[in-house]
Design an enzyme around this catalytic site. Structure first.
Site, PDB file in Angstrom:
ATOM      1  N   PHE A 179      -4.983  -0.603   9.897  1.00 21.53           N
ATOM      2  CA  PHE A 179      -5.555  -0.340   8.583  1.00 21.53           C
ATOM      3  C   PHE A 179      -6.324   0.972   8.655  1.00 21.53           C
ATOM      4  CE2 PHE A 179      -4.299  -4.612   7.619  1.00 21.53           C
ATOM      5  CZ  PHE A 179      -3.936  -4.493   6.280  1.00 21.53           C
ATOM      6  N   HIS A 183      -4.146   6.416  -1.369  1.00 24.15           N
ATOM      7  CA  HIS A 183      -4.754   6.481  -0.031  1.00 24.15           C
ATOM      8  C   HIS A 183      -3.714   6.799   1.043  1.00 24.15           C
ATOM      9  CE1 HIS A 183      -8.657   6.188   1.638  1.00 24.15           C
ATOM     10  NE2 HIS A 183      -8.682   4.933   2.017  1.00 24.15           N
ATOM     11  N   ASN A 228     -12.854   6.517   5.184  1.00 24.49           N
ATOM     12  CA  ASN A 228     -12.953   5.613   6.335  1.00 24.49           C
ATOM     13  C   ASN A 228     -11.990   5.932   7.467  1.00 24.49           C
ATOM     14  OD1 ASN A 228     -15.102   4.093   5.373  1.00 24.49           O
ATOM     15  ND2 ASN A 228     -13.757   2.763   4.180  1.00 24.49           N
ATOM     16  N   ASN A 270      -9.292   2.013   8.135  1.00 28.58           N
ATOM     17  CA  ASN A 270     -10.588   2.120   8.809  1.00 28.58           C
ATOM     18  C   ASN A 270     -10.497   1.950  10.327  1.00 28.58           C
ATOM     19  OD1 ASN A 270      -9.976  -0.586   8.691  1.00 28.58           O
ATOM     20  ND2 ASN A 270     -12.032  -1.262   8.163  1.00 28.58           N
ATOM     21  N   TYR A 310       0.807  -1.226   0.000  1.00 22.55           N
ATOM     22  CA  TYR A 310       0.000   0.000   0.000  1.00 22.55           C
ATOM     23  C   TYR A 310       0.842   1.279   0.000  1.00 22.55           C
ATOM     24  CZ  TYR A 310      -3.957  -2.998   1.231  1.00 22.55           C
ATOM     25  OH  TYR A 310      -4.928  -3.962   1.230  1.00 22.55           O
TER      26      TYR A 310
END
Length: 194
Positions: free
Chosen positions: A67, A21, A115, A69, A16
């Site tokens: 993560f 993001h 989120n 969220n 990631y």
């Protein structure tokens, strides 16, 4: 009112690291580099942290290792430990509703479907009144493509614009501590990378 905690939102792990993001984490990484304050993992805060001095103020940097969220878990842990109020927190995050090459400061507001912001608001006792640094990543044009878009890696031409906006945002964040929020906001909001 001064900022005591600057948070950069991200998903953990190498897969990631280069995705849109994670733009918030790119910002905090750059700030840590500029201030020569390397981030180190700190389990009790569920993230990478550092301590810096900005305009004579003691400020903590945080990139959660949860993560996206679950970002609120890390933010709430640090805010609670250091007795930091929501309005003393700046959260840097990727923003679909701003074009590439642009970044803007904002106080409060909703989560806009993000989120990470949603969880932070919830874990701060449903309090949305923290500062945000919104880093423009552009929009795929179709809401059904949003998840793939934010979890995708921007092409080199887009990455350059995001990086330039983050660079200006880092300068303006430092300026916030020396010259005040109004001056820093005016400068940042006038910027657009070409």
């Amino acid at each position: 009112m001064t900022i005591k905690l600057i948070v950069g939102l991200a998903n953990p792990g190498a897969e990631y690291a280069a995705t849109r993001h994670n733009a918030g984490a790119w910002f905090v990484d750059l700030l840590a580099e500029r201030l020569r304050a390397p981030l180190r993992e700190e389990a009790k805060f569920f993230g990478y942290t550092s301590r810096v001095t900005l305009g004579g103020e003691d400020v903590r940097l945080l990139v959660p290792t949860t993560f996206m969220n679950l970002s609120g878990k890390a933010v709430a842990a640090m805010a609670s430990f250091f007795r930091i109020n929501p309005d003393e927190i700046l959260v840097a995050h990727d923003e679909l509703d701003l074009p590439l090459g642009v970044a803007k400061f904002k106080l409060g507001g909703g989560h806009g479907g993000h989120n990470g912001l949603k969880d932070i608001i919830s874990k701060l006792g449903n309090n949305p009144n923290f500062h945000r640094l919104r880093i423009g990543i552009g929009h795929p044009g179709d809401k059904n493509k949003v998840v793939g878009f934010v979890l995708g890696k921007p092409p080199v031409s887009e990455q350059k614009l995001i990086d330039e906006a983050i660079d200006e945002a880092a300068r303006c964040t430092e300026m916030w501590f020396t010259d005040g929020l109004t001056k820093a906001t005016n400068r940042l909001h006038a910027f657009k990378a070409q």
